[in-house]
Design a protein around this motif. Sequence first.
Motif, short mmCIF file in Angstrom:
data_model
loop_
_atom_site.label_atom_id
_atom_site.label_comp_id
_atom_site.label_asym_id
_atom_site.label_seq_id
_atom_site.Cartn_x
_atom_site.Cartn_y
_atom_site.Cartn_z
N PRO A 107 2.92 3.15 4.61
CA PRO A 107 4.36 3.39 4.63
C PRO A 107 5.14 2.08 4.46
CG PRO A 107 3.27 4.50 6.46
CD PRO A 107 2.26 3.58 5.86
N ILE A 108 6.08 2.06 3.52
CA ILE A 108 6.86 0.84 3.30
C ILE A 108 7.97 0.74 4.33
CG2 ILE A 108 6.33 0.74 0.84
CD1 ILE A 108 9.11 1.90 0.30
N ALA A 109 8.30 -0.49 4.67
CA ALA A 109 9.38 -0.78 5.63
C ALA A 109 9.79 -2.23 5.45
CB ALA A 109 8.91 -0.52 7.06
N MET A 110 10.98 -2.57 5.87
CA MET A 110 11.46 -3.94 5.76
C MET A 110 10.66 -4.86 6.67
SD MET A 110 13.98 -4.34 3.56
CE MET A 110 14.64 -5.90 4.15
N GLY A 137 15.70 -1.08 -9.96
CA GLY A 137 16.03 0.16 -9.28
C GLY A 137 14.82 0.91 -8.76
N PRO A 138 15.05 1.95 -7.97
CA PRO A 138 13.96 2.67 -7.31
C PRO A 138 13.04 3.41 -8.29
CG PRO A 138 16.04 3.82 -7.00
CD PRO A 138 16.38 2.49 -7.59
N LEU A 139 13.58 3.89 -9.40
CA LEU A 139 12.72 4.57 -10.38
C LEU A 139 11.73 3.58 -10.98
CD1 LEU A 139 11.99 7.01 -12.19
CD2 LEU A 139 13.77 6.21 -13.78
N THR A 140 12.22 2.45 -11.43
CA THR A 140 11.34 1.46 -12.05
C THR A 140 10.33 0.90 -11.06
OG1 THR A 140 13.01 0.87 -13.69
CG2 THR A 140 11.33 -0.78 -13.19
N LEU A 141 10.78 0.56 -9.85
CA LEU A 141 9.86 0.01 -8.86
C LEU A 141 8.75 1.01 -8.52
CD1 LEU A 141 12.32 -1.78 -6.41
CD2 LEU A 141 10.75 -2.84 -8.04
N SER A 142 9.10 2.28 -8.40
CA SER A 142 8.10 3.28 -8.03
C SER A 142 7.08 3.49 -9.15
CB SER A 142 8.77 4.61 -7.68
OG SER A 142 9.37 5.20 -8.81
N LEU A 147 -0.44 3.05 -6.14
CA LEU A 147 -0.48 3.76 -4.86
C LEU A 147 -1.91 3.89 -4.37
CD1 LEU A 147 2.08 6.61 -5.65
CD2 LEU A 147 2.51 4.34 -4.69
N ARG A 148 -2.14 3.43 -3.15
CA ARG A 148 -3.45 3.56 -2.52
C ARG A 148 -3.27 4.12 -1.13
NH1 ARG A 148 -6.13 -2.23 -4.38
NH2 ARG A 148 -6.45 -1.65 -6.58
N GLY A 149 -4.14 5.03 -0.75
CA GLY A 149 -4.04 5.64 0.57
C GLY A 149 -3.20 6.89 0.54
N PRO A 150 -3.07 7.53 1.70
CA PRO A 150 -2.42 8.84 1.76
C PRO A 150 -0.91 8.83 1.95
CG PRO A 150 -3.35 8.29 3.89
CD PRO A 150 -3.69 7.14 2.98
N SER A 151 -0.30 7.66 2.07
CA SER A 151 1.12 7.62 2.45
C SER A 151 2.03 8.23 1.39
CB SER A 151 1.55 6.17 2.72
OG SER A 151 0.84 5.64 3.82
N TYR A 152 1.73 7.99 0.12
CA TYR A 152 2.58 8.49 -0.96
C TYR A 152 1.70 9.18 -1.99
CZ TYR A 152 5.74 5.30 1.35
OH TYR A 152 6.49 4.65 2.30
N ALA A 153 1.93 10.47 -2.15
CA ALA A 153 1.09 11.27 -3.04
C ALA A 153 1.44 11.08 -4.51
CB ALA A 153 1.20 12.75 -2.67
N SER A 154 2.62 10.52 -4.79
CA SER A 154 3.08 10.39 -6.17
C SER A 154 4.12 9.28 -6.26
CB SER A 154 3.69 11.71 -6.64
OG SER A 154 4.90 11.95 -5.95
N PRO A 155 4.39 8.77 -7.46
CA PRO A 155 5.48 7.81 -7.62
C PRO A 155 6.82 8.36 -7.14
CG PRO A 155 4.08 7.78 -9.56
CD PRO A 155 3.61 8.93 -8.71
N ASP A 156 7.05 9.66 -7.31
CA ASP A 156 8.31 10.25 -6.82
C ASP A 156 8.43 10.10 -5.31
OD1 ASP A 156 9.20 10.97 -9.31
OD2 ASP A 156 8.64 13.09 -9.13
N ALA A 157 7.33 10.27 -4.60
CA ALA A 157 7.35 10.11 -3.14
C ALA A 157 7.69 8.67 -2.76
CB ALA A 157 6.01 10.54 -2.55
N LEU A 158 7.12 7.72 -3.49
CA LEU A 158 7.46 6.32 -3.22
C LEU A 158 8.93 6.06 -3.54
CD1 LEU A 158 6.73 3.42 -2.49
CD2 LEU A 158 5.98 3.09 -4.87
#
Length: 342
Positions: A107-110, A137-142, A147-158
């Motif tokens: 999970p990402i956090a500051m 922006g968030p689209l490009t960064l994602s 993605l590794r691990g279960p935290s984000y199932a897709s770029p959209d989730a990130l």
Amino acid sequence: MNFIAASMGSYPRIGDAPGQQRLLEVAASPGRLELEAGRLDEIQQEVIRDVLAEQAKAGLDALSDGQVRWADPVSHLMGKLANVTPGALLRYFDTPLHFRRPVVSGPIAMRDSSLAADEVKWTVAVSARPVAVTLPGPLTLSRLAILRGPSYASPDALMDALVPLLADEVARLAAAGAWAIVIEEPWLLREPDAFPRLNDALEVIAARRGASRLWVFPSFGDAGALYDRLQALPVDGIVLDLTRGTGAAEAVTSAGSRLAILLGIADVRTTELETPGQLAKTAAALLRNVRAPLAGLVPSGGLEALPRDRAFAKCRVLAKARDLLSGTGRGRTRPGPRGAGR
């Protein structure tokens, strides 16, 4: 209409003139690690002061800190988030620049107090003119992340996780005194089906912009096919690269713009200099149906890949072209808060 010339994003950190090799000398220094713990920030600040002074000398109305502290266009932000580590070195779109692809393992956090706002606050304090800040922006960064691990199932989730963090950062940038905040989204031209998701993200981000102007920039391509949809975004303005095709130029000419608009007509991919007269003529034709309160001339992207003297020369050409346009009856004022000039 208020009319400006501005810089945004990167600027060359190294040049051939005396005193323009300080960061290169640091990189080559045998005591580099010890220097990084002490004087590196001071040297970076000296370079930023020089970059700001060069842009002001060129006659620009709004300036960039040149992203002098940024290792690359992605890692400077993503590297400040928890559970993100640098990955493989890849070319950044079709530029000569490279970036470390961020690997997201949880999970990402500051982790820091800001992504860029602390730096911008200092820049605003030492700059003689308003400061513009460019963030990926968030689209490009994602889409650029692994993605590794279960935290984000897709770029959209990130992307969904990035949006509130970027919105918080925009609020910090506004509080730091940024005149304009440019959300750069080169990925949008590669995935136009993501437009509704980006629109929703920008609504969240725009709500936190305070008195700053919020711009969106679909860079590294011709945004003509998306122009009508760009006009509907919840932002104050759009930035267009007009050096990669004719679609965007044709759309502006025929449809005008309800949003403030920055025309990227100085090509950052070539050292060849445009002429002020030609840029002014081109801009006048493009803007004939634009009724927005603010328009301007900018480079077609970051200037970092150019020799430093050429980057300065292109900024000067933009400022001279702005002056020629002003002579045709278009107003010119220093940029102010978001509501200025309306």
